[in-house]
Design a protein around this motif. Structure first.
Motif, PDB file in Angstrom:
ATOM      1  N   SER B  33      99.565   8.755  79.769  1.00 52.02           N
ATOM      2  CA  SER B  33      98.322   8.518  79.054  1.00 52.02           C
ATOM      3  C   SER B  33      98.327   7.117  78.465  1.00 52.02           C
ATOM      4  CB  SER B  33      98.127   9.538  77.931  1.00 52.02           C
ATOM      5  OG  SER B  33      97.928  10.824  78.453  1.00 52.02           O
ATOM      6  N   TYR B  35      96.578   4.575  75.449  1.00 53.51           N
ATOM      7  CA  TYR B  35      95.887   4.529  74.179  1.00 53.51           C
ATOM      8  C   TYR B  35      95.712   3.081  73.745  1.00 53.51           C
ATOM      9  CZ  TYR B  35      96.619   9.537  73.534  1.00 53.51           C
ATOM     10  OH  TYR B  35      96.589  10.901  73.687  1.00 53.51           O
ATOM     11  N   PHE B  45      92.444   7.373  72.504  1.00 52.09           N
ATOM     12  CA  PHE B  45      92.709   7.783  73.878  1.00 52.09           C
ATOM     13  C   PHE B  45      91.830   7.043  74.864  1.00 52.09           C
ATOM     14  CE2 PHE B  45      93.904  10.617  77.219  1.00 52.09           C
ATOM     15  CZ  PHE B  45      92.757  10.968  77.908  1.00 52.09           C
ATOM     16  N   GLN B  48      94.146   9.760  80.761  1.00 50.89           N
ATOM     17  CA  GLN B  48      95.337  10.487  81.139  1.00 50.89           C
ATOM     18  C   GLN B  48      95.375  10.625  82.656  1.00 50.89           C
ATOM     19  OE1 GLN B  48      95.589  14.704  80.903  1.00 50.89           O
ATOM     20  NE2 GLN B  48      97.814  14.742  80.815  1.00 50.89           N
ATOM     21  N   ARG B  55      92.889  12.840  84.749  1.00 48.68           N
ATOM     22  CA  ARG B  55      92.661  14.151  84.156  1.00 48.68           C
ATOM     23  C   ARG B  55      91.860  14.065  82.865  1.00 48.68           C
ATOM     24  NH1 ARG B  55      94.190  18.299  87.684  1.00 48.68           N
ATOM     25  NH2 ARG B  55      95.999  17.550  88.877  1.00 48.68           N
ATOM     26  N   GLY B  56      91.692  12.879  82.338  1.00 48.60           N
ATOM     27  CA  GLY B  56      90.924  12.724  81.112  1.00 48.60           C
ATOM     28  C   GLY B  56      90.557  11.274  80.901  1.00 48.60           C
ATOM     29  N   ARG B  97     101.222  18.516  82.351  1.00 48.32           N
ATOM     30  CA  ARG B  97      99.852  18.257  81.923  1.00 48.32           C
ATOM     31  C   ARG B  97      99.609  18.809  80.519  1.00 48.32           C
ATOM     32  NH1 ARG B  97      94.092  20.434  84.093  1.00 48.32           N
ATOM     33  NH2 ARG B  97      92.855  19.033  82.810  1.00 48.32           N
ATOM     34  N   ILE B  98     100.273  19.933  80.213  1.00 44.51           N
ATOM     35  CA  ILE B  98     100.154  20.512  78.876  1.00 44.51           C
ATOM     36  C   ILE B  98     100.928  19.640  77.906  1.00 44.51           C
ATOM     37  CG2 ILE B  98     100.652  22.523  77.455  1.00 44.51           C
ATOM     38  CD1 ILE B  98      98.528  23.003  79.542  1.00 44.51           C
ATOM     39  N   ASN B  99     100.323  19.339  76.789  1.00 48.40           N
ATOM     40  CA  ASN B  99     100.904  18.401  75.836  1.00 48.40           C
ATOM     41  C   ASN B  99     101.897  19.087  74.919  1.00 48.40           C
ATOM     42  OD1 ASN B  99     101.511  16.451  74.054  1.00 48.40           O
ATOM     43  ND2 ASN B  99      99.495  16.255  73.172  1.00 48.40           N
ATOM     44  N   TYR B 102     104.173  13.991  73.495  1.00 45.87           N
ATOM     45  CA  TYR B 102     104.227  12.758  74.245  1.00 45.87           C
ATOM     46  C   TYR B 102     105.289  11.831  73.674  1.00 45.87           C
ATOM     47  CZ  TYR B 102     100.056  13.434  77.064  1.00 45.87           C
ATOM     48  OH  TYR B 102      99.166  13.880  77.985  1.00 45.87           O
TER      49      TYR B 102
END
Lengths: 113, 113
Positions: B33, B35, B45, B48, B55-56, B97-99, B102
């Motif tokens: 990701s 930032y 953000f 991602q 994905r984002g 993918r699940i946070n 990070y």
């Protein structure tokens, strides 16, 4: 609704004191709440995180208190040390968009010897 | 183990120019990701990427783009630089993918003059 509001902006405590940093959110879809510590010239480092199914989590000298009904959470630093002087950020992430962290504005903590 | 590495560490560009920032995630991490952290604020953000797919995306103009390579490293590109793009650009990686936390790099400090 995507905001995380953090207070205070800055905080000064004596060594051994217990600084408390507070955060509030609006979006009930948030379900992961980490706290990050950042030193000058460095990226944020994960300190501790909590999910809304628990009201408190402790890791070493760091404690998160979580109030789901009030949509608030806070970081307590026990027996604070000068080495804890840094900027602290709370953050939140929605379950279905977990690649995205929404950060608070940050709190600059100074621990005096 | 090497952490998240970003290059370059500092960069000065002129308004209107283009810039490419690079990130190598922790070995085995497939999610990256990006930032943007403006001085005195929390990180915001941007993107991602997971398994080489976007994905984002955050609320940034189309001048910002990114990609992820087969080795999971990533590049962030910013076109037509504005003075307001001056910031610390942070890359963060996680294993999925699940946070679940990070890990951030130390960032690239971009100054636009």
């Amino acid at each position: 609704q995507q905001q995380v509001k953090q207070s205070p902006q800055s905080l000064i405590v004596q060594k051994g004191g217990i600084p408390i940093i507070n955060c509030a959110y609006e979006n009930t879809a948030f379900d992961y709440f980490p706290w990050y510590q950042q030193f000058p010239g460095k990226g944020p480092a994960l300190l501790i995180a909590i999910r809304p199914d628990v009201s408190e989590k402790k890791e070493g000298r760091f404690t998160i208190s979580f109030n789901k009904s009030a949509k608030q959470f806070s970081l307590h630093i026990m027996d604070s040390q000068p080495g804890d002087s840094a900027t602290y950020f709370c953050a939140a992430s929605p379950a279905r968009d977990t690649g995205k962290l929404i950060f608070g504005q940050g709190t600059t903590l100074q621990v005096k010897p | 183990d090497a952490g998240v590495t970003q290059s370059p560490t500092h960069l000065i560009k002129t308004r209107g120019q283009q810039v490419t920032l690079r990130c190598s995630p922790i070995s085995g991490h497939k999610s990256v990701s990006w930032y943007q952290q403006v001085l005195g604020q929390g990180p915001q953000f941007i993107f991602q990427y997971y398994e080489k797919e976007e994905r984002g995306r955050g609320n940034f103009p189309d001048r910002f783009s990114a990609r992820q390579f087969p080795n999971y490293s990533s590049e962030l590109n910013v076109n037509a630089l504005l003075l307001g793009d001056s910031a610390l650009y942070l890359c963060a990686s996680s294993s999925g993918r699940i946070n679940y936390g990070y890990t951030f790099g130390s960032g690239t400090r971009l100054t636009v003059v």
